[in-house]
Scaffold this motif. Structure first.
Motif, mmCIF file in Angstrom:
data_model
loop_
_atom_site.group_PDB
_atom_site.id
_atom_site.type_symbol
_atom_site.label_atom_id
_atom_site.label_comp_id
_atom_site.label_asym_id
_atom_site.label_seq_id
_atom_site.Cartn_x
_atom_site.Cartn_y
_atom_site.Cartn_z
ATOM 1 N N MET A 1 -7.543 1.912 -0.323
ATOM 2 C CA MET A 1 -6.743 1.146 0.624
ATOM 3 C C MET A 1 -5.308 1.675 0.629
ATOM 4 O O MET A 1 -4.731 1.913 -0.410
ATOM 5 N N ARG A 2 -4.782 1.880 1.830
ATOM 6 C CA ARG A 2 -3.410 2.369 1.944
ATOM 7 C C ARG A 2 -2.430 1.206 1.874
ATOM 8 O O ARG A 2 -2.691 0.132 2.403
ATOM 9 N N VAL A 3 -1.327 1.453 1.213
ATOM 10 C CA VAL A 3 -0.273 0.443 1.161
ATOM 11 C C VAL A 3 0.400 0.416 2.525
ATOM 12 O O VAL A 3 0.630 1.454 3.139
ATOM 13 N N SER A 4 0.703 -0.753 3.007
ATOM 14 C CA SER A 4 1.324 -0.845 4.325
ATOM 15 C C SER A 4 2.636 -1.615 4.242
ATOM 16 O O SER A 4 2.904 -2.325 3.280
ATOM 17 N N GLU A 5 3.422 -1.449 5.271
ATOM 18 C CA GLU A 5 4.711 -2.122 5.413
ATOM 19 C C GLU A 5 4.714 -2.842 6.751
ATOM 20 O O GLU A 5 3.974 -2.479 7.656
ATOM 21 N N GLU A 37 1.839 7.521 14.738
ATOM 22 C CA GLU A 37 1.392 8.677 13.956
ATOM 23 C C GLU A 37 1.522 9.964 14.760
ATOM 24 O O GLU A 37 1.988 10.988 14.253
#
Length: 78
Positions: A1-5, A37
């Motif tokens: 899982m990617r960390v998101s902001e 992106e």
């Protein structure tokens, strides 16, 4: 899982209403992330090109045909 902001932006009220009317058709989160992106990749390439151009400016320009002569000389000497 990617960390998101969280990224928060203001949009014109009319645009938000139109977007909300299409929320069953469009995954706005996915659309916006894909757009960001793509734009980030574009600007990263632009910066890399500018840096490459700057590096190349510092190198001397060889006379036309010089590289061909150098390769031939190297081939003939071996």
């Amino acid at each position: 899982m990617r960390v998101s902001e969280v990224l928060s932006i203001r949009v014109p009220r009319d645009l938000k209403k139109r977007m909300m009317a299409l929320r069953d058709v469009v995954d706005w989160r996915r659309e916006i992330i894909a757009f960001l992106e793509e734009r980030v990749r574009y600007y990263e390439r632009l910066v890399a090109l500018r840096e490459a151009e700057e590096l190349l400016r510092g190198h001397p320009v060889l006379p036309r045909g010089m590289v061909v002569r150098m390769v031939r000389e190297d081939r003939d000497s071996g």
